[in-house]
Design an enzyme around this catalytic site. Structure first.
Site, short mmCIF file in Angstrom:
data_model
loop_
_atom_site.label_atom_id
_atom_site.label_comp_id
_atom_site.label_asym_id
_atom_site.label_seq_id
_atom_site.Cartn_x
_atom_site.Cartn_y
_atom_site.Cartn_z
N HIS A 101 -0.69 0.37 7.13
CA HIS A 101 0.79 0.02 6.71
C HIS A 101 1.73 0.41 7.98
CE1 HIS A 101 -1.06 -0.62 2.79
NE2 HIS A 101 -1.45 0.52 2.80
N GLU A 119 1.47 6.24 0.90
CA GLU A 119 0.82 6.34 -0.20
C GLU A 119 -0.19 7.53 -0.08
OE1 GLU A 119 -1.39 2.46 0.38
OE2 GLU A 119 -3.04 3.41 0.67
N ARG A 196 -4.19 -6.22 7.80
CA ARG A 196 -5.44 -5.91 7.72
C ARG A 196 -6.14 -6.24 9.00
NH1 ARG A 196 -6.53 -10.58 4.42
NH2 ARG A 196 -5.96 -9.27 2.59
ZN ZN Z 1 -3.03 1.24 1.77
#
Ligand code: ZN
Length: 316
Positions: A101, A119, A196
């Protein structure tokens, strides 16, 4: 019952079907799931892609995003365009793609002003031989690029074994992936921006999923800092509650509380989010059990947790 309990914001989770999902959100948490490929429960979310509805109490039927918009006083009049956090339970029956990210500044510039994503993962359960991808083995950014462009995945990807109760902080720029046989509780910034890097060359309907190689190379931090992900958790034991401080960063503070008896605590923050991850009990006399998620609003003050249960809390 204390009349205050009308102010507790209990939320209806939003279930997401994904190729890598399974049935554990039903088997372990008793949620109604749309299919045997359900991978994500968005438990506390005001995101456009899954906006939770209040289940009971004073704000029954309203979405969390509308509470944020129209009742900002519930969150201490905190500033910001959207509710800042997103809590998910993830059932990975199969491996998720390897991803990374961006941080706030990269996302703002390159993703239409969106937030970046930090996160963290609490491992709720996993297979005996389960593992997870956190970080990479390249020495510098040049080597990151070289390994990715030449598909040296086995050398590049850092895979480590996991067990129930492990906890990881995933900062922006950290290569990561949840692998099959793992159920986690994720606390994250309210953002859906994911690059990705690698999808194990899998095909979906005969085609590979889109990769974001250039953006991934631009945001991956090198070398990987092992200490950034493996947080040292601090356990404080008490008569009726043990508390484990999992992480505190600029976006959230996350704690795990194991309640065994009756304990009175104080909500003196802007707001406090709770997810019951095991057992059952009450909050100010209202029944809660594994799979219940709620927010104690601003000014809620003292509250009593009672029973035999484990909870994960988050706040800013
Ligand atoms: Zn993630």
């Amino acid at each position: 019952m204390n009349k205050n309990t009308e102010q507790i914001i209990f939320l209806e989770p939003v279930m997401k079907e994904v190729l890598w999902g399974g049935t554990r959100l039903r088997d372990d948490f008793n949620y109604e799931i749309p299919s045997d490929h359900t991978g994500e429960c968005w438990a506390v979310s005001a995101h456009d892609n899954g906006d939770c509805v209040v289940a009971s109490g004073a704000y029954k039927g309203q979405t969390l995003s509308s509470l944020w918009k129209n009742h900002r006083e519930l969150f201490g009049n905190q500033e910001g365009e959207s509710f800042p956090l997103l809590i998910k339970i993830i059932d990975a029956k199969q491996d998720l793609s390897i991803q990374v990210h961006p941080d706030d500044s990269y996302a703002k510039e390159n993703e239409n002003g969106s937030l970046g994503k930090t996160e963290c993962w609490y491992i709720l359960d996993c297979d005996a031989d389960a593992s997870i991808v956190v970080g990479h083995n390249a020495n510098d950014n040049e080597e990151v690029k070289e390994m990715i462009l030449n598909g040296r995945w086995d050398e590049f990807i850092r895979t480590i074994p996991i067990k129930k109760g492990d906890f990881f902080q995933i900062n922006p720029g950290t290569v990561h992936a949840i692998k099959g046989g793992t159920v986690i509780l994720e606390t994250q910034q309210n953002s859906d921006i994911t690059y990705r890097v690698y999808d194990y060359n899998r095909l979906t309907d005969g085609k590979p999923r889109e990769l974001h190689i250039e953006k991934s190379i631009a945001v991956i931090e090198a070398p990987f800092d092992v200490d950034s992900a493996s947080v040292k958790c601090e356990l404080v034991k008490g008569d009726a509650m043990d508390q484990e401080k999992l992480v505190s960063c600029s976006y959230y503070t996350v704690n795990k509380q194991d309640v065994h008896g009756s304990v009175t605590l104080k909500q003196d923050n802007k707001f406090r989010i709770y997810s019951v991850i095991d057992g059952e009990g009450t909050v100010d006399g209202v029944a809660i059990k594994k799979g219940t998620h709620f927010i104690l609003p601003f000014g809620y003050g003292e509250y009593c947790l009672e029973g035999n249960m484990s909870l994960i809390s988050s706040e800013q």
